[in-house]
Scaffold this active site. Structure first.
Site, PDB file in Angstrom:
ATOM      1  N   HIS A 133      -1.373   6.556  -0.425  1.00 11.80           N
ATOM      2  CA  HIS A 133      -0.154   5.809  -0.518  1.00 11.80           C
ATOM      3  C   HIS A 133      -0.350   4.556   0.286  1.00 11.80           C
ATOM      4  O   HIS A 133      -1.326   4.392   0.955  1.00 11.80           O
ATOM      5  CB  HIS A 133       1.042   6.850  -0.164  1.00 11.80           C
ATOM      6  CG  HIS A 133       0.983   7.180   1.481  1.00 11.80           C
ATOM      7  ND1 HIS A 133       0.290   8.500   1.697  1.00 11.80           N
ATOM      8  CD2 HIS A 133       1.212   6.526   2.614  1.00 11.80           C
ATOM      9  CE1 HIS A 133       0.220   8.313   3.128  1.00 11.80           C
ATOM     10  NE2 HIS A 133       0.890   7.276   3.652  1.00 11.80           N
TER      11      HIS A 133
ATOM     12  N   HIS B 248      -5.783  -7.720   2.205  1.00 12.21           N
ATOM     13  CA  HIS B 248      -4.821  -7.122   1.165  1.00 12.21           C
ATOM     14  C   HIS B 248      -5.343  -5.787   0.813  1.00 12.21           C
ATOM     15  O   HIS B 248      -6.363  -5.771   0.782  1.00 12.21           O
ATOM     16  CB  HIS B 248      -4.888  -8.236  -0.076  1.00 12.21           C
ATOM     17  CG  HIS B 248      -5.886  -8.390  -0.648  1.00 12.21           C
ATOM     18  ND1 HIS B 248      -6.811  -9.679  -0.513  1.00 12.21           N
ATOM     19  CD2 HIS B 248      -6.615  -7.721  -1.697  1.00 12.21           C
ATOM     20  CE1 HIS B 248      -7.934  -9.324  -1.403  1.00 12.21           C
ATOM     21  NE2 HIS B 248      -7.789  -8.435  -1.963  1.00 12.21           N
TER      22      HIS B 248
ATOM     23  N   GLU C 299      -2.358  -7.019  -3.547  1.00  6.51           N
ATOM     24  CA  GLU C 299      -2.901  -7.592  -4.807  1.00  6.51           C
ATOM     25  C   GLU C 299      -2.591  -6.792  -5.937  1.00  6.51           C
ATOM     26  O   GLU C 299      -3.069  -5.687  -6.014  1.00  6.51           O
ATOM     27  CB  GLU C 299      -4.233  -8.023  -4.425  1.00  6.51           C
ATOM     28  CG  GLU C 299      -4.933  -8.742  -5.668  1.00  6.51           C
ATOM     29  CD  GLU C 299      -6.586  -8.463  -5.727  1.00  6.51           C
ATOM     30  OE1 GLU C 299      -6.997  -8.810  -6.884  1.00  6.51           O
ATOM     31  OE2 GLU C 299      -7.024  -8.629  -4.824  1.00  6.51           O
TER      32      GLU C 299
ATOM     33  N   GLU D 223       5.021   4.992   0.832  1.00  5.59           N
ATOM     34  CA  GLU D 223       5.828   6.127   2.052  1.00  5.59           C
ATOM     35  C   GLU D 223       6.727   5.003   3.087  1.00  5.59           C
ATOM     36  O   GLU D 223       5.976   3.939   3.246  1.00  5.59           O
ATOM     37  CB  GLU D 223       4.861   6.602   2.842  1.00  5.59           C
ATOM     38  CG  GLU D 223       5.400   7.571   4.064  1.00  5.59           C
ATOM     39  CD  GLU D 223       4.260   7.764   4.974  1.00  5.59           C
ATOM     40  OE1 GLU D 223       4.735   9.030   5.701  1.00  5.59           O
ATOM     41  OE2 GLU D 223       3.116   7.382   4.998  1.00  5.59           O
TER      42      GLU D 223
END
Length: 131
Positions: free
Chosen positions: A74, A5, A56, A122
């Site tokens: 990003h 994550h 998360e 993005e």
């Protein structure tokens, strides 16, 4: 090894969960309060945690904003149609900070959205170049 994550600290957990579920179409996979540490974790994604990398969201109780710094870039999300994805974000009340179109140094079509805390997302078409 596998990537599990990415964690983002958020200032308003409910607003962030709403953005990632209602605007970006993720599912809330699990959420848990940690009273001793005074924080809450929420895990979201497009599939289960066993087979997918997820996001998360960490809410530290009483903290409403963070300085994102200049090191963060990003999150990239692959979509079938970048133009359609950007339009859907706008229609759902989300903020597009770069309209869909070719990237400045190539032909890949991209767009950028911004979440409630200012993190950039993005959108890249499924047929994007991998360099």
């Amino acid at each position: 090894m596998r990537l599990l994550h990415t964690m983002l600290r958020v200032g308003d957990l409910e607003k962030s969960i709403q953005f990632y579920t209602d605007v970006l179409g993720m599912k809330l996979l699990r959420r848990k309060d940690y009273p001793k540490g005074e924080f809450t974790l929420a895990f979201l994604g497009y599939g289960d945690e066993e087979n997918n990398t997820v996001l998360e969201l960490t809410y530290n109780w009483g903290v409403s904003s963070y300085d994102l710094g200049e090191g963060y870039g990003h999150i990239a999300i692959e979509v079938d149609d970048v133009y359609q994805a950007a339009d859907a974000v706008k229609a759902a009340g989300g903020k597009i900070i770069r309209e869909a179109g070719p990237m400045n140094a190539g032909t890949t079509i991209i767009a950028f959205a911004e979440d409630p805390d200012g993190y950039q997302i993005e959108f890249i078409g499924a047929d994007h170049e991998r360099s």
